[in-house]
Design an enzyme around this catalytic site. Structure first.
Site, PDB file in Angstrom:
ATOM      1  N   HIS A 120      -2.248   3.326   6.557  1.00 11.04           N
ATOM      2  CA  HIS A 120      -3.370   2.396   6.762  1.00 11.04           C
ATOM      3  C   HIS A 120      -4.711   3.107   6.607  1.00 11.04           C
ATOM      4  O   HIS A 120      -5.641   2.596   5.991  1.00 11.04           O
ATOM      5  CB  HIS A 120      -3.245   1.773   8.157  1.00 11.04           C
ATOM      6  CG  HIS A 120      -4.519   1.186   8.686  1.00 11.04           C
ATOM      7  ND1 HIS A 120      -5.071   0.041   8.166  1.00 11.04           N
ATOM      8  CD2 HIS A 120      -5.360   1.614   9.674  1.00 11.04           C
ATOM      9  CE1 HIS A 120      -6.193  -0.228   8.829  1.00 11.04           C
ATOM     10  NE2 HIS A 120      -6.400   0.706   9.732  1.00 11.04           N
ATOM     11  N   TYR A 133       6.812   3.893  10.795  1.00 11.54           N
ATOM     12  CA  TYR A 133       7.170   2.468  10.736  1.00 11.54           C
ATOM     13  C   TYR A 133       7.731   1.976   9.403  1.00 11.54           C
ATOM     14  O   TYR A 133       8.060   0.809   9.267  1.00 11.54           O
ATOM     15  CB  TYR A 133       5.982   1.596  11.165  1.00 11.54           C
ATOM     16  CG  TYR A 133       4.694   1.817  10.399  1.00 11.54           C
ATOM     17  CD1 TYR A 133       4.452   1.173   9.194  1.00 11.54           C
ATOM     18  CD2 TYR A 133       3.703   2.669  10.903  1.00 11.54           C
ATOM     19  CE1 TYR A 133       3.269   1.355   8.500  1.00 11.54           C
ATOM     20  CE2 TYR A 133       2.517   2.875  10.219  1.00 11.54           C
ATOM     21  CZ  TYR A 133       2.297   2.213   9.020  1.00 11.54           C
ATOM     22  OH  TYR A 133       1.133   2.404   8.346  1.00 11.54           O
ATOM     23  N   ARG A 167       0.870  -1.192   0.000  1.00 12.54           N
ATOM     24  CA  ARG A 167       0.000   0.000   0.000  1.00 12.54           C
ATOM     25  C   ARG A 167       0.892   1.222   0.000  1.00 12.54           C
ATOM     26  O   ARG A 167       1.856   1.284   0.766  1.00 12.54           O
ATOM     27  CB  ARG A 167      -1.009  -0.029   1.143  1.00 12.54           C
ATOM     28  CG  ARG A 167      -0.453   0.123   2.532  1.00 12.54           C
ATOM     29  CD  ARG A 167      -1.560   0.330   3.571  1.00 12.54           C
ATOM     30  NE  ARG A 167      -1.245  -0.283   4.857  1.00 12.54           N
ATOM     31  CZ  ARG A 167      -0.491   0.283   5.796  1.00 12.54           C
ATOM     32  NH1 ARG A 167       0.042   1.472   5.614  1.00 12.54           N
ATOM     33  NH2 ARG A 167      -0.262  -0.356   6.928  1.00 12.54           N
TER      34      ARG A 167
END
Lengths: 327, 325
Positions: free
Chosen positions: B247, B256, B243
């Protein structure tokens, strides 16, 4: 009219309904070849085949979750949870999926299924084969929770549950399976879900209860009748939704209410019934509402004296009712 | 590229849905940053895996049980851009949920898209149940559940695969593995390299496919569909993808993963690489492409305007559809 046990009434209803509607399938752990650990589904796989009575893998979330999918795709599944104590791995599927699917899809999808589960104690089942779990589900809108108290009711309520367009939890008290017997008509009949039943009329006080304790309450009422105390016994039959009208009617009529259930006291159905009466019928009451329930220990212990101490009995009901009548 | 069933028309249609999804996605983020859409979950980067797979199904007849990232999938399955925007903005006529569920909780009865919740992997057992009924009713339908690699840690994923394999059900489990469950990387999700390796333990084929190539995803899904329709049971497909965005609109992925990593994957952006391929192989002319992109732009504008003007739900409907009416 044939005299049947509570268990036979359930089995015969399943058989009758499966003959009537080819969309009905039964599945769960041990339901097929073995006919269930209590033999409720005995003979059904023989008659209806392995495609309609399915021995499924031991996985409660999958048993309920696949039933949701099967119901949406045109079947009428009746999944069995072997003991109500084992229903917790399937809680998310019941509470957050089955109960919410109609609401979350704005009415587009519904889940017509009946989850059957034996519950309750008094059979030396100890912590994981004796629990009453109904209050967890009675809290949840979108579910219907049915607990029959007689073989006659077991048949009519099960047929109604199968016909219902929404998920129904159908709890069978395992101590009732073989101990309760009664007349059951052969023809099909429906008892509406959400309607309570006045099992006995009386003037002095009302016992509101459901399931196995209905039998005990009726016995207690007979004893008290001889002492000159006239007791009314209201069987809730369905604990979600509750029959508010009949609860209030009996409370207003006698003015004294004893609520009885085997499930733990705190947060049990009795609290809700009590709140309804307090909210809507306070000025008809002649005494504080009283609850007799299972104690607030995590579960029923194994050793007979401990088990007996947990159980609601005819004697405990008689004593509590006698005490309340004196108030 | 010369797959038997993939006609030039189908390839163009694939591209159309991938590009439409990306354009709608981009618009959603803008609406979010403008404060007009409270939250966005994105298909950005997953378009090839989603469109390639559903193209191999009998769209609108077979069941799909998607998860929140499946915007491109539901578009290719027949949900319209207007319906997607009604859902994003919580409008009364949102056909997914009537404005009750957060965005990206898909469900469209008329196209056999089953309603979805937020707890992951619940949909895997639902798809299995849909397939169980199809097997019993012999209606010829296949069910497909899709899910991220994070949800393969859940018990229900394993229960679903086991149940489906034991009963040889016509179901496909499509994993869109983008390497992250929000911020948790796959190596902290499982001690094996590939989700597909799980399949062997349940007795079904496990297939790994390049999730950024819609044609390859189509081919492996078509094979799984045929297998399911032949009565040979389920297949687990792992589409490796990525992706490109956080999120959700409430997440910040800089915490991250490195920008270099994202940039590296962007070189394989499925929308861009597929577009180039269609031009290179002369399946589309530059003019055709331009016209299609204009059509998509118009559709996204129309959908946004339509949804913004659409009425919000009436508060008096709060108590409806708890039970059958």
């Amino acid at each position: 009219m044939a005299v049947m046990s509570y268990l036979e009434a359930i089995r015969e209803t399943l058989r009758q309904e499966m003959r009537r509607d080819s969309r009905i399938i039964i599945y769960g752990e041990d339901v097929g070849v073995r006919g269930g650990v209590f033999r409720v589904t005995e003979g059904l796989q023989k008659e209806f085949g392995e495609e309609r009575v399915i021995d499924s893998p031991l996985a409660e979330a999958a048993i309920v979750g696949t039933a949701i999918g099967a119901a949406v795709n045109g079947l009428r599944p009746i999944p069995e949870i072997q003991f109500a104590d084992f229903i917790f791995p399937a809680m998310n599927q019941i509470i957050q999926e089955a109960a919410r699917i109609r609401y979350r899809s704005n009415g587009a999808f519904g889940v017509p299924m009946v989850i059957r589960a034996p519950f309750g104690g008094g059979v030396h089942g100890a912590l994981y084969h004796s629990q009453s779990v109904e209050a967890f589900f009675a809290h949840v809108p979108g579910l219907k929770v049915v607990i029959p108290s007689t073989p006659y009711d077991a048949k009519g309520l099960l047929a109604a549950a199968i016909e219902d367009e929404d998920p129904v939890l159908y709890f069978e008290h395992k101590a009732a399976y073989r101990s309760l017997k009664g007349e059951v008509p052969e023809e099909r009949y429906l008892i509406p879900i959400g309607k309570a039943d006045l099992k006995r009329t009386g003037k002095d006080l009302s016992i509101i209860t459901y399931g196995l304790t209905v039998t005990y309450a009726l016995k207690a009422a007979e004893t008290l009748e001889q002492e000159g105390i006239s007791v009314e016994v209201l069987d809730l039959r369905t604990i979600r939704p509750l029959d508010v009208e009949m609860i209030l009617d009996t409370a207003k009529k006698t003015g004294k209410v004893l609520i009885v259930h085997e499930d733990n006291l705190t947060g049990g159905v009795g609290g809700e019934v009590s709140a309804l009466i307090a909210e809507h019928a306070l000025f008809y009451l002649d005494a504080p509402i009283r609850r007799l329930a299972g104690p607030d220990v995590p579960a029923m212990p194994y050793s007979p004296p401990l088990e007996h101490a947990f159980m609601v009995t005819t004697d405990k009901i008689t004593e509590a009712a006698r005490d309340l009548a004196k108030f | 590229m010369a797959s038997i069933n993939l006609t030039p028309e189908l390839l163009k249609e694939m591209y159309y849905y991938m590009a439409l999804s990306r354009a709608l996605d981009d618009r959603m983020w803008i609406l979010n940053r403008q404060g007009r859409a409270p939250v966005v979950y994105s298909a950005n980067g997953h378009e090839a895996a989603q469109v390639g797979s559903v193209m191999a199904l009998n769209r609108g007849e077979d069941w799909i049980v998607p998860y929140y990232r499946d915007l491109a999938m539901v578009l290719a399955y027949g949900e319209t851009p207007r319906e997607v925007m009604l859902h994003l903005l919580g409008r009364a006529d949102d056909p997914n949920s009537g404005g009750r569920q957060m965005p990206a909780h898909w469900g469209l009865k008329r196209r056999h898209i089953f309603t979805t919740g937020s707890v992951v992997a619940t949909q895997d057992v639902h798809a299995t149940g849909l397939a169980l009924a199809s097997k019993i009713l012999k209606d010829g339908r296949v069910a497909m559940a899709s899910f991220g690699e994070g949800s393969t840690s859940q018990g229900e994923f394993h229960e679903a695969l086991n149940f489906a394999a034991v009963h040889k059900l016509p179901v496909i489990f499509l994993n869109e593995n983008n390497g992250y469950a929000i911020s948790v990387p796959a190596r902290k999700q499982m001690a094996i390299m590939d989700v597909a390796a799980r399949a062997q333990g349940y007795g079904m084929p496990g297939v790994i496919v390049d999730g950024n190539d819609p044609v390859k995803v189509y081919e492996v899904t078509a094979e799984a569909v045929e297998r399911a329709r032949r009565g040979e049971g389920p297949t687990l497909i792992e589409a490796k993808t990525y992706r490109f965005v956080p999120h959700s609109s409430d997440d910040d992925d800089r915490a991250y993963r490195s920008r270099e990593e994202v940039a590296e994957w962007k070189k394989r952006d499925p929308v861009i690489t597929f577009e180039k391929r269609l031009l290179d192989e002369k399946i589309m002319t530059p003019d055709e492409l331009k016209a299609m992109q204009q059509r998509i732009k118009d559709e996204v504008n129309d959908a946004t305007d339509f949804a913004e003007k659409a009425p919000l739900p009436d508060p008096s409907t709060l108590g409806r559809y708890v039970y059958a009416e």
